[in-house]
Design a protein around this motif. Sequence first.
Motif, PDB file in Angstrom:
ATOM      1  N   ALA A   1       0.843  -1.199   0.000  1.00 60.27           N
ATOM      2  CA  ALA A   1       0.000   0.000   0.000  1.00 60.27           C
ATOM      3  C   ALA A   1       0.878   1.249   0.000  1.00 60.27           C
ATOM      4  O   ALA A   1       0.664   2.183  -0.785  1.00 60.27           O
ATOM      5  CB  ALA A   1      -0.934  -0.007   1.212  1.00 60.27           C
TER       6      ALA A   1
ATOM      7  N   PHE B   1       2.648   1.459  -3.567  1.00 57.04           N
ATOM      8  CA  PHE B   1       1.834   1.876  -4.714  1.00 57.04           C
ATOM      9  C   PHE B   1       1.470   3.355  -4.596  1.00 57.04           C
ATOM     10  O   PHE B   1       1.412   4.066  -5.584  1.00 57.04           O
ATOM     11  CB  PHE B   1       0.569   1.025  -4.814  1.00 57.04           C
TER      12      PHE B   1
ATOM     13  N   LEU C   1      -6.916  12.702  -4.518  1.00 56.79           N
ATOM     14  CA  LEU C   1      -7.916  11.644  -4.382  1.00 56.79           C
ATOM     15  C   LEU C   1      -7.289  10.348  -3.878  1.00 56.79           C
ATOM     16  O   LEU C   1      -7.776   9.727  -2.939  1.00 56.79           O
ATOM     17  CB  LEU C   1      -8.552  11.349  -5.749  1.00 56.79           C
ATOM     18  N   SER C   2      -6.209   9.947  -4.539  1.00 57.76           N
ATOM     19  CA  SER C   2      -5.644   8.639  -4.221  1.00 57.76           C
ATOM     20  C   SER C   2      -4.963   8.648  -2.862  1.00 57.76           C
ATOM     21  O   SER C   2      -4.917   7.638  -2.178  1.00 57.76           O
ATOM     22  CB  SER C   2      -4.672   8.182  -5.307  1.00 57.76           C
TER      23      SER C   2
ATOM     24  N   VAL D   1      -7.395   7.640  -0.240  1.00 60.05           N
ATOM     25  CA  VAL D   1      -7.724   6.217  -0.335  1.00 60.05           C
ATOM     26  C   VAL D   1      -6.605   5.364   0.248  1.00 60.05           C
ATOM     27  O   VAL D   1      -6.832   4.444   1.027  1.00 60.05           O
ATOM     28  CB  VAL D   1      -7.976   5.810  -1.809  1.00 60.05           C
ATOM     29  N   PHE D   2      -5.357   5.711  -0.118  1.00 64.47           N
ATOM     30  CA  PHE D   2      -4.233   4.901   0.338  1.00 64.47           C
ATOM     31  C   PHE D   2      -4.007   5.025   1.833  1.00 64.47           C
ATOM     32  O   PHE D   2      -3.681   4.047   2.499  1.00 64.47           O
ATOM     33  CB  PHE D   2      -2.964   5.260  -0.437  1.00 64.47           C
TER      34      PHE D   2
ATOM     35  N   MET E   1      -6.409   2.768   3.386  1.00 67.51           N
ATOM     36  CA  MET E   1      -6.048   1.363   3.215  1.00 67.51           C
ATOM     37  C   MET E   1      -4.933   0.946   4.167  1.00 67.51           C
ATOM     38  O   MET E   1      -4.951  -0.143   4.725  1.00 67.51           O
ATOM     39  CB  MET E   1      -5.564   1.103   1.784  1.00 67.51           C
TER      40      MET E   1
ATOM     41  N   ALA F   1      -2.123  -7.528  -4.232  1.00 64.15           N
ATOM     42  CA  ALA F   1      -2.353  -6.192  -3.676  1.00 64.15           C
ATOM     43  C   ALA F   1      -2.460  -5.168  -4.799  1.00 64.15           C
ATOM     44  O   ALA F   1      -3.270  -4.240  -4.734  1.00 64.15           O
ATOM     45  CB  ALA F   1      -1.241  -5.825  -2.698  1.00 64.15           C
TER      46      ALA F   1
ATOM     47  N   TYR G   1      -5.826  -5.402  -6.259  1.00 60.80           N
ATOM     48  CA  TYR G   1      -6.782  -4.944  -5.259  1.00 60.80           C
ATOM     49  C   TYR G   1      -6.827  -3.410  -5.164  1.00 60.80           C
ATOM     50  O   TYR G   1      -7.888  -2.796  -5.230  1.00 60.80           O
ATOM     51  CB  TYR G   1      -6.365  -5.570  -3.936  1.00 60.80           C
ATOM     52  N   PHE G   2      -5.654  -2.791  -5.023  1.00 60.45           N
ATOM     53  CA  PHE G   2      -5.616  -1.336  -4.877  1.00 60.45           C
ATOM     54  C   PHE G   2      -6.148  -0.655  -6.128  1.00 60.45           C
ATOM     55  O   PHE G   2      -6.813   0.365  -6.071  1.00 60.45           O
ATOM     56  CB  PHE G   2      -4.200  -0.854  -4.569  1.00 60.45           C
TER      57      PHE G   2
ATOM     58  N   VAL H   1      -9.906  -0.734  -5.836  1.00 60.91           N
ATOM     59  CA  VAL H   1     -10.406   0.173  -4.794  1.00 60.91           C
ATOM     60  C   VAL H   1     -10.300   1.620  -5.270  1.00 60.91           C
ATOM     61  O   VAL H   1     -11.221   2.422  -5.099  1.00 60.91           O
ATOM     62  CB  VAL H   1      -9.619  -0.037  -3.481  1.00 60.91           C
ATOM     63  N   LEU H   2      -9.180   1.943  -5.905  1.00 62.00           N
ATOM     64  CA  LEU H   2      -9.001   3.300  -6.434  1.00 62.00           C
ATOM     65  C   LEU H   2     -10.040   3.597  -7.512  1.00 62.00           C
ATOM     66  O   LEU H   2     -10.618   4.674  -7.568  1.00 62.00           O
ATOM     67  CB  LEU H   2      -7.607   3.459  -7.039  1.00 62.00           C
TER      68      LEU H   2
ATOM     69  N   SER I   1     -13.243   4.585  -6.038  1.00 59.16           N
ATOM     70  CA  SER I   1     -13.255   5.920  -5.420  1.00 59.16           C
ATOM     71  C   SER I   1     -13.247   6.995  -6.507  1.00 59.16           C
ATOM     72  O   SER I   1     -13.840   8.051  -6.351  1.00 59.16           O
ATOM     73  CB  SER I   1     -12.075   6.071  -4.467  1.00 59.16           C
ATOM     74  N   TYR I   2     -12.606   6.711  -7.624  1.00 60.23           N
ATOM     75  CA  TYR I   2     -12.600   7.674  -8.732  1.00 60.23           C
ATOM     76  C   TYR I   2     -13.989   7.796  -9.352  1.00 60.23           C
ATOM     77  O   TYR I   2     -14.415   8.873  -9.741  1.00 60.23           O
ATOM     78  CB  TYR I   2     -11.620   7.231  -9.820  1.00 60.23           C
TER      79      TYR I   2
ATOM     80  N   PHE J   1      -0.982   0.938 -12.679  1.00 67.21           N
ATOM     81  CA  PHE J   1      -1.230  -0.345 -12.027  1.00 67.21           C
ATOM     82  C   PHE J   1      -1.025  -1.522 -12.959  1.00 67.21           C
ATOM     83  O   PHE J   1      -0.513  -2.558 -12.558  1.00 67.21           O
ATOM     84  CB  PHE J   1      -2.628  -0.365 -11.410  1.00 67.21           C
TER      85      PHE J   1
ATOM     86  N   MET K   1       2.565  -2.111 -13.012  1.00 72.55           N
ATOM     87  CA  MET K   1       3.044  -2.719 -11.774  1.00 72.55           C
ATOM     88  C   MET K   1       2.723  -4.207 -11.711  1.00 72.55           C
ATOM     89  O   MET K   1       3.538  -5.006 -11.272  1.00 72.55           O
ATOM     90  CB  MET K   1       2.386  -2.056 -10.563  1.00 72.55           C
TER      91      MET K   1
END
Lengths: 333, 333
Positions: free
Chosen positions: A243, A246, A267-268, A271-272, A275, B242, B245-246, B249-250, B253-254, B272, B275
């Motif tokens: 987490a 990223f 924004l991110s 969220v992070f 998390m 992960a 997953y992130f 989740v992002l 939220s966006y 992502f 990554m």
Amino acid sequence: MSSQGRALRVIAVDAMGGDDAPGEIVAGALAAHRDGLGRIVLVGDRARIEPLLHGERAIEVVHSAGEVAMDAQASAVVRKSAGTSLGDAIDLVRDGKADAVVSAGNSGAFLAIALVRLRTIPGIARPAIGAVLPGRTGPVVLCDAGANVDCKPEWLMQFGVMGSAYARAALGIAEPRVGIISVGEERTKGNTQTIEAAALLERAPVRFVGNVEGKDVLLNHADVIVADGFVGNVILKTAEGAAAYFREVLRESYESAGLVGKAGALLSRGVFDAMRVRLNYATYGGAPLLGVRGNCVVAHGRSDRVAIRNAIRQAAAVAGADLVGSIGAALAA
Amino acid sequence: MSSQGRALRVIAVDAMGGDDAPGEIVAGALAAHRDGLGRIVLVGDRARIEPLLHGERAIEVVHSAGEVAMDAQASAVVRKSAGTSLGDAIDLVRDGKADAVVSAGNSGAFLAIALVRLRTIPGIARPAIGAVLPGRTGPVVLCDAGANVDCKPEWLMQFGVMGSAYARAALGIAEPRVGIISVGEERTKGNTQTIEAAALLERAPVRFVGNVEGKDVLLNHADVIVADGFVGNVILKTAEGAAAYFREVLRESYESAGLVGKAGALLSRGVFDAMRVRLNYATYGGAPLLGVRGNCVVAHGRSDRVAIRNAIRQAAAVAGADLVGSIGAALAA
């Protein structure tokens, strides 16, 4: 202080345990009290606790002069826990004067003292930590999240039974799917420990769904993930580190993307941050210690008042669901 | 086919191994050839390979009629590998006709056949997979990333020596910091296996920096992370999961953040995706098999042409750095 006939559960809180004790612990207890989460009993140095209560008389204080140091070896303190805030808080549960205990103190000592003072539920070899992870579509219980290393296959089987009882009792999952962490989905994949544990889980009173891989943990391929505490701890911390990682990588890519990037970064970031806090199992409300005859919630040493409040909420939920009774019932099945 | 006196390394490629073989394998070989990464020798069914070469005559084809099935048990194929594309590709290295071998086929079989046909470097008990992770400030070698479970402490020590030699030879890190994965930074934290291995690493010819936690892996607290293959595999897959997953989740939220969110979503999706590809060690260029007397690169079964091209690049780099020689030298030290 017994909870007999009372709507609110009695929660004993070790006021002196934690990096920011007693200040943040007492503040968290006050918040929990105001939110009606339970009847709080603070255990520790009365002279230091009372000024922090600002005259709030509904929170009881039980005086204990001693403290267990955050870096003390568990083996060194386990037999002389009486008179310490941690030991005395645990004893309130043992003596039926509290329904659950919360401590952000030395977690190794918490485990060791709870084991000696409360003893295990018959049929359980080792207590385990059940961390609740914020999975993609709902909570995931990781058990053991770090209490035991060098586990025998029988212990892993019991972790599955305890995690399943916890998921049912405290998280409301009717028939929790129990998986075991391994290196491939096929039953033949794994090390000796997990292959033997899988065979035991096959016959255990749980809904066993087989092997689960690291990539599936947060994606809810199972509701309960069984792991040796060494592996469970590595999973928890790898996800926590990912987490942070990223977030940083995204931040850099946003920085080279002008105004839109700035907005995206804002924004991110939120969220992070959320998390990271949730993946840190302790700030996510503390983690139950499963398998001892009493409800124990282990909070992180760095807990602030919000984390302590959440740990108290968690303790009340665990006590309300009669977790100890349901683990015993599952084992008897 | 020997590489003596030639600028380009000779890379044997198992054309029939991989979910999308031979199509993607041959396409990847063509790309690597065009980019001047090596002299490619494709091993497999000539009748199926040659049409895919579209008349490219600089790529040699060595015919092998047999194939190792992707789901074959390693123990079942290891003694009858001759005449299979995987076995014959490995034998080209054994016979000095190629400098390295790449396969996206059955990785368990690859390990087992390489062990039998090439044997280990003297002093090495078990070959290990060295995955290169995209750490925050540079590459991180995770060794073992999944070849061995139930490892003895001595093997873990050797993984540190091999990972260190690889980081020096192929990644250009002069004095790689070697850490061992554990559940806390203090030397007393860990299971029996890692505590004993840490004591051995203390005396090994590496720059040992002690315990590293899961959260530190991607943050470059060490250049080489030593782990039992079971734990290494769990780390790799947890980080991979992960990322997925992130991203999700992002994205959610966006979605609730209007136009700015849309832009942010587009930006982060690309990051992502990149990554995830990089955390999948095989698509990140394949992972070297360390400890056998010959250069082997294990590519992921799902490799596409880009992954195969990168694995060939990796194989050429490993061969160019004389990895086998440098591991032998490190052990002699």
